[in-house]
Design a protein around this motif. Structure first.
Motif, PDB file in Angstrom:
ATOM      1  N   ILE A 589       0.870  -1.174   0.000  1.00 55.31           N
ATOM      2  CA  ILE A 589       0.000   0.000   0.000  1.00 55.31           C
ATOM      3  C   ILE A 589       0.910   1.228   0.000  1.00 55.31           C
ATOM      4  O   ILE A 589       1.909   1.273   0.734  1.00 55.31           O
ATOM      5  CB  ILE A 589      -0.906   0.013   1.240  1.00 55.31           C
ATOM      6  CG1 ILE A 589      -1.765  -1.250   1.291  1.00 55.31           C
ATOM      7  CG2 ILE A 589      -1.781   1.260   1.273  1.00 55.31           C
ATOM      8  CD1 ILE A 589      -2.510  -1.423   2.604  1.00 55.31           C
ATOM      9  N   GLY A 625      -7.891   5.932   6.501  1.00 62.67           N
ATOM     10  CA  GLY A 625      -7.513   5.473   5.163  1.00 62.67           C
ATOM     11  C   GLY A 625      -6.711   4.183   5.212  1.00 62.67           C
ATOM     12  O   GLY A 625      -6.944   3.255   4.425  1.00 62.67           O
ATOM     13  N   LEU A 626      -5.771   4.118   6.137  1.00 69.04           N
ATOM     14  CA  LEU A 626      -4.978   2.890   6.261  1.00 69.04           C
ATOM     15  C   LEU A 626      -5.839   1.713   6.680  1.00 69.04           C
ATOM     16  O   LEU A 626      -5.662   0.591   6.196  1.00 69.04           O
ATOM     17  CB  LEU A 626      -3.846   3.103   7.278  1.00 69.04           C
ATOM     18  CG  LEU A 626      -2.661   3.954   6.804  1.00 69.04           C
ATOM     19  CD1 LEU A 626      -1.717   4.251   7.964  1.00 69.04           C
ATOM     20  CD2 LEU A 626      -1.899   3.226   5.692  1.00 69.04           C
ATOM     21  N   ARG A 628      -9.004   1.152   6.012  1.00 69.81           N
ATOM     22  CA  ARG A 628      -9.785   0.671   4.877  1.00 69.81           C
ATOM     23  C   ARG A 628      -8.920  -0.134   3.914  1.00 69.81           C
ATOM     24  O   ARG A 628      -9.327  -1.197   3.431  1.00 69.81           O
ATOM     25  CB  ARG A 628     -10.427   1.852   4.150  1.00 69.81           C
ATOM     26  CG  ARG A 628     -11.482   2.570   4.984  1.00 69.81           C
ATOM     27  CD  ARG A 628     -11.964   3.819   4.282  1.00 69.81           C
ATOM     28  NE  ARG A 628     -12.896   4.575   5.132  1.00 69.81           N
ATOM     29  CZ  ARG A 628     -13.375   5.775   4.819  1.00 69.81           C
ATOM     30  NH1 ARG A 628     -13.006   6.349   3.679  1.00 69.81           N
ATOM     31  NH2 ARG A 628     -14.223   6.390   5.627  1.00 69.81           N
ATOM     32  N   GLU A 629      -7.736   0.365   3.641  1.00 68.67           N
ATOM     33  CA  GLU A 629      -6.862  -0.340   2.704  1.00 68.67           C
ATOM     34  C   GLU A 629      -6.374  -1.666   3.289  1.00 68.67           C
ATOM     35  O   GLU A 629      -6.245  -2.659   2.572  1.00 68.67           O
ATOM     36  CB  GLU A 629      -5.667   0.550   2.338  1.00 68.67           C
ATOM     37  CG  GLU A 629      -6.033   1.802   1.553  1.00 68.67           C
ATOM     38  CD  GLU A 629      -6.699   1.468   0.227  1.00 68.67           C
ATOM     39  OE1 GLU A 629      -6.346   0.428  -0.373  1.00 68.67           O
ATOM     40  OE2 GLU A 629      -7.575   2.231  -0.207  1.00 68.67           O
ATOM     41  N   LYS A 632      -9.048  -4.282   2.858  1.00 64.43           N
ATOM     42  CA  LYS A 632      -9.109  -4.782   1.481  1.00 64.43           C
ATOM     43  C   LYS A 632      -7.994  -5.795   1.213  1.00 64.43           C
ATOM     44  O   LYS A 632      -8.213  -6.840   0.596  1.00 64.43           O
ATOM     45  CB  LYS A 632      -8.994  -3.617   0.491  1.00 64.43           C
ATOM     46  CG  LYS A 632     -10.155  -2.640   0.540  1.00 64.43           C
ATOM     47  CD  LYS A 632      -9.906  -1.487  -0.432  1.00 64.43           C
ATOM     48  CE  LYS A 632     -11.023  -0.444  -0.356  1.00 64.43           C
ATOM     49  NZ  LYS A 632     -10.766   0.701  -1.268  1.00 64.43           N
ATOM     50  N   VAL A 633      -6.795  -5.466   1.703  1.00 71.67           N
ATOM     51  CA  VAL A 633      -5.641  -6.346   1.462  1.00 71.67           C
ATOM     52  C   VAL A 633      -5.822  -7.674   2.193  1.00 71.67           C
ATOM     53  O   VAL A 633      -5.536  -8.745   1.659  1.00 71.67           O
ATOM     54  CB  VAL A 633      -4.346  -5.643   1.905  1.00 71.67           C
ATOM     55  CG1 VAL A 633      -3.176  -6.616   1.898  1.00 71.67           C
ATOM     56  CG2 VAL A 633      -4.048  -4.462   0.985  1.00 71.67           C
ATOM     57  N   PRO A 640      -0.732  -7.021   5.025  1.00 64.28           N
ATOM     58  CA  PRO A 640      -0.807  -5.560   4.836  1.00 64.28           C
ATOM     59  C   PRO A 640       0.559  -4.910   5.027  1.00 64.28           C
ATOM     60  O   PRO A 640       1.145  -4.979   6.109  1.00 64.28           O
ATOM     61  CB  PRO A 640      -1.805  -5.116   5.905  1.00 64.28           C
ATOM     62  CG  PRO A 640      -1.765  -6.193   6.945  1.00 64.28           C
ATOM     63  CD  PRO A 640      -1.444  -7.462   6.237  1.00 64.28           C
ATOM     64  N   VAL A 642       2.831  -1.251   4.082  1.00 61.10           N
ATOM     65  CA  VAL A 642       2.872   0.122   3.585  1.00 61.10           C
ATOM     66  C   VAL A 642       4.323   0.478   3.280  1.00 61.10           C
ATOM     67  O   VAL A 642       5.221   0.156   4.065  1.00 61.10           O
ATOM     68  CB  VAL A 642       2.293   1.107   4.616  1.00 61.10           C
ATOM     69  CG1 VAL A 642       2.532   2.548   4.170  1.00 61.10           C
ATOM     70  CG2 VAL A 642       0.806   0.869   4.794  1.00 61.10           C
ATOM     71  N   GLY A 681      -3.016  -0.661  -3.401  1.00 65.18           N
ATOM     72  CA  GLY A 681      -3.867   0.348  -2.789  1.00 65.18           C
ATOM     73  C   GLY A 681      -3.058   1.583  -2.451  1.00 65.18           C
ATOM     74  O   GLY A 681      -1.826   1.544  -2.367  1.00 65.18           O
ATOM     75  N   VAL A 683      -3.370   5.342   0.044  1.00 65.01           N
ATOM     76  CA  VAL A 683      -4.084   6.173   0.998  1.00 65.01           C
ATOM     77  C   VAL A 683      -3.938   7.617   0.533  1.00 65.01           C
ATOM     78  O   VAL A 683      -2.819   8.143   0.459  1.00 65.01           O
ATOM     79  CB  VAL A 683      -3.527   5.999   2.421  1.00 65.01           C
ATOM     80  CG1 VAL A 683      -4.278   6.918   3.388  1.00 65.01           C
ATOM     81  CG2 VAL A 683      -3.638   4.548   2.862  1.00 65.01           C
ATOM     82  N   HIS A 687      -9.844   9.904   1.556  1.00 61.75           N
ATOM     83  CA  HIS A 687     -10.336   9.046   2.626  1.00 61.75           C
ATOM     84  C   HIS A 687     -10.946   9.847   3.778  1.00 61.75           C
ATOM     85  O   HIS A 687     -11.557   9.276   4.675  1.00 61.75           O
ATOM     86  CB  HIS A 687      -9.202   8.170   3.179  1.00 61.75           C
ATOM     87  CG  HIS A 687      -8.823   7.069   2.237  1.00 61.75           C
ATOM     88  ND1 HIS A 687      -7.779   7.186   1.341  1.00 61.75           N
ATOM     89  CD2 HIS A 687      -9.365   5.838   2.044  1.00 61.75           C
ATOM     90  CE1 HIS A 687      -7.671   6.066   0.657  1.00 61.75           C
ATOM     91  NE2 HIS A 687      -8.637   5.225   1.056  1.00 61.75           N
TER      92      HIS A 687
END
Length: 689
Positions: A589, A625-626, A628-629, A632-633, A640, A642, A681, A683, A687
């Motif tokens: 992400i 925002g993180l 939500r992402e 999804k992941v 997950p 970043v 994804g 962020v 968001h």
């Protein structure tokens, strides 16, 4: 002068021992004069008596660990003497004054009595003493070897429970190994004693027959004279050989049968045979009764009177000793009350503690089949292999203030985690859908918070067939302890632990340690960097690379956060290895450049390092925002991750580790060649809506 001679003697004992063994072998070939044989026979008798006395006064079998080798040497020495005396008997009809006088003293000119005495002596040694010692040695060796794994596990459990330290554990392991080696050697050495007894019987008949033939055919002696002379010499030779052999066999039996004692033989006998006056009184009564039934009265009454007197004295001394012990205990209590109380021991705080309710005590009780202490030993080894640091001793104790099935994990006296176990049940963790066909008590798996049930053992197979993961209570607790250690490793690691790790590195790569500590960084600064790595579960096992990186980068900056980032870059392949698959693709992400720039602008420096002074609204936008992402992941079955700038990475991790502890935060500098990065994804500012 005496000290110098003693020192020279002790310094050359190996040479003297080698020369002595060679001399014993030479005796078998080179004829020796009768006068020298007298000295050697006397030396054989005195050596046997000395060996027996050492066995009697030994408090521990390992105090006489040289006994197996000594048995071989003494047996070889006796056989050499037998060969030398046989040579003289057959050639000259004379084997020295010791054999001559010994034969006359014991058998008093009666060949029949002498032969019977010698035969009885050989039978006693061969059938009773030697066979018994051989059997005891064999059984002791077998049981000692079988008990070794259990003793090793007991040492590990005591070490893990904090009852002993590392040095004491090493000493105990060494003692166990020495004990096994000793009894194994004793099992083999008793075969030499048995063979010596058999050889004595054969040599007896060889000497009698050979001497008779030599006297009659070569020296022209009459039949009866030759038979009498050589039989007397043979029996004398056999007696001076077999009596030392009997002493050695007795010493062997004493040593191998004293494994269960920690005192010498005299103390054991005096304390155990004469500790109960009632037994003496009853024995004296039996002797008096036998005297009145017709047995000789004088010896019976003498021994009975001696036993009665000893029993009375022992009874009085027991009462006096009880009074003295009571008075001594009272005086010690009075003295202790006058002394200032020592409270220093109350100030010590254990690194880690595991407190158990009384219903869980069976998990650590070996006699009830509990193996939790062994599991903790394995946990410490696993953590050392995965994270690269040695977990301090975990003290396990019961706590009556807890609920019966409750346990508490503490670090430095503070409660970190808690849970409840049903020791006689299994935990079945959910397979992802509700299944009411298996009855049980709903619960949560304590380490990861998964839905689970406590089920009875009879439903275990059914639960496994339905796709549930089923584990026993000790495994649940061991897993929880492991996760707590991994999660709190950065807090557990202290300077003494770091000192131990660095000392270990210094043995292999002393130059890197000498360059870094204390000239460039202090031990405390190195500890902070290692704690930063462990906080994100980065292994510090490769200490050489870590210290080399610190030695290079600390020349430029002393900021510990920046130094941590440099170390992470040096360990990039190690960090990425569990995150990428076989296809070398890393799904990540990313952050909107605008957000990343705002984070950079919000980084503030303080005396305690850097921190993120981000606007609360902006921080909320970022976390939402993180979140939500990450959801999804995770739904895609991915880890997950970043990716951001190096200066942003550590601050972003700190502000998200509470809400998103599973989120991995990497910097661009940690993306090594050969790894393909795929953005799944991003962020952004949208968001916030």
């Amino acid at each position: 002068m005496a000290t110098v001679l003693k020192r020279r003697f002790l310094d050359n004992t190996d040479i003297l021992a080698a020369m002595g063994i060679v001399g014993i072998v030479v005796m078998m070939v080179v004829p020796l004069p009768a006068s020298l044989l007298d000295i050697l026979i006397t030396l054989n008798i005195s050596g046997s008596v000395l060996t027996l006395m050492l066995a009697v006064f030994a408090e521990d079998p390992l105090e006489f660990s040289a006994l197996p080798s000594l048995l071989l040497i003494m047996t070889l020495f006796r056989l050499s003497l037998n060969i030398s005396t046989t040579r003289l008997v057959l050639l000259d009809g004379y084997a020295g004054q010791v054999i001559q006088q010994f034969a006359q003293f014991v058998i008093r000119g009666n060949m029949v009595v002498g032969f019977i005495v010698f035969a009885i002596l050989v039978i006693v040694q061969f059938i009773v003493i030697t066979k018994g010692a051989e059997r005891v040695s064999e059984v002791a060796a077998r049981f000692t070897l079988d008990a070794m794994p259990g003793k090793q596990m007991s040492i590990d459990a005591d070490l893990n429970a904090g009852m002993i330290n590392e040095q004491q554990a090493r000493d105990r392991r060494k003692a166990i190994q020495q004990e096994a080696d000793f009894y194994g050697a004793m099992d083999g050495s008793t075969k030499f004693v048995k063979g010596d007894a058999i050889a004595a019987i054969i040599i007896l008949f060889i000497n009698i027959v050979g001497g008779f033939i030599s006297g009659v055919a070569m020296q022209g002696m009459p039949l009866l004279e030759a038979l009498q002379k050589y039989t007397m010499l043979t029996i004398g030779d056999g007696l001076v050989s077999q009596i030392p052999a009997l002493l050695i066999s007795t010493a062997t039996g004493l040593v191998v049968t004293r494994a269960a004692s920690d005192k010498n033989l005299g103390e054991d006998l005096s304390k155990q045979l004469f500790r109960n006056p009632k037994a003496m009184f009853i024995t004296a009564g039996v002797l008096i009764l036998l005297a009145f039934l017709g047995l000789p009265k004088l010896p019976m009454f003498i021994v009975a009177a001696a036993l009665l007197g000893a029993g009375v004295l022992l009874q009085k001394s027991s009462k006096v000793s009880v009074v003295e012990e009571t008075e001594a205990a009272r005086e010690s209590e009075i003295e202790a009350s006058k002394k200032p109380e020592n409270v220093l021991s109350l100030l010590q705080i254990d690194h880690m503690e595991l407190e158990l309710g009384y219903a869980l005590i069976a998990l650590v009780d070996v006699q009830q089949g509990g193996d939790l202490l062994d599991r903790i030993v394995l946990i410490r080894r696993q953590i050392a292999s995965e994270l690269g640091f040695i977990v301090p001793v975990i003290r396990v104790r019961d706590n009556m203030n807890l609920q019966p099935n409750q346990y508490v994990i503490k670090i430095r006296g503070s409660e970190i985690a808690t849970g409840e176990l049903l020791a006689d049940h299994y935990m079945a963790m959910s397979s992802g859908f509700d299944d009411d066909s298996i009855p049980g008590t709903p619960t949560k798996e304590p380490a990861f918070g998964l839905d689970a049930k406590w089920i009875n053992a009879k439903y275990r197979e059914q639960a496994e067939l339905n796709g549930w993961m089923v584990v026993d209570a000790p495994t649940v607790l061991a897993t929880h302890i492991t996760e707590v250690i991994k999660r709190q490793a950065w807090e557990i690691l202290d300077r003494q632990d770091v000192k131990t790790l660095i000392d270990h590195v210094k043995e292999q790569a002393p130059s890197v340690v000498e360059e870094l500590i204390p000239e460039i960084l202090s031990l405390g600064q190195v500890q902070k960097v290692l704690s930063n790595l462990l906080r994100e579960r980065v292994s510090i096992r490769d200490m050489v690379s870590i210290l080399e990186t610190l030695a290079d980068q600390a020349q430029v900056t002393k900021d510990l956060d920046r130094l941590t980032e440099h170390v992470r870059q040096a360990l990039a392949r190690q960090i990425l290895q569990p995150l990428v698959g076989k296809d070398k693709v890393l799904s990540v992400i990313t952050l909107d450049p605008q957000i990343e720039q705002q984070i950079l602008d919000s980084i503030q420096q303080s005396d305690y390092g850097t921190y993120l002074a981000l606007d609360p609204k902006m921080l909320q936008v970022l976390v939402q925002g993180l979140t939500r992402e990450v959801e999804k992941v995770v739904l895609k079955g991915l880890t997950p991750i970043v990716v951001c700038a190096p200066l942003v990475r550590i601050n972003l991790k700190r502000v998200t580790e509470r809400q998103l502890p599973q989120l991995m935060v990497l910097s661009y500098n940690e993306l090594v060649q050969g790894v393909q990065v795929q953005a799944v994804g991003m962020v952004g500012m949208n968001h916030a809506s």
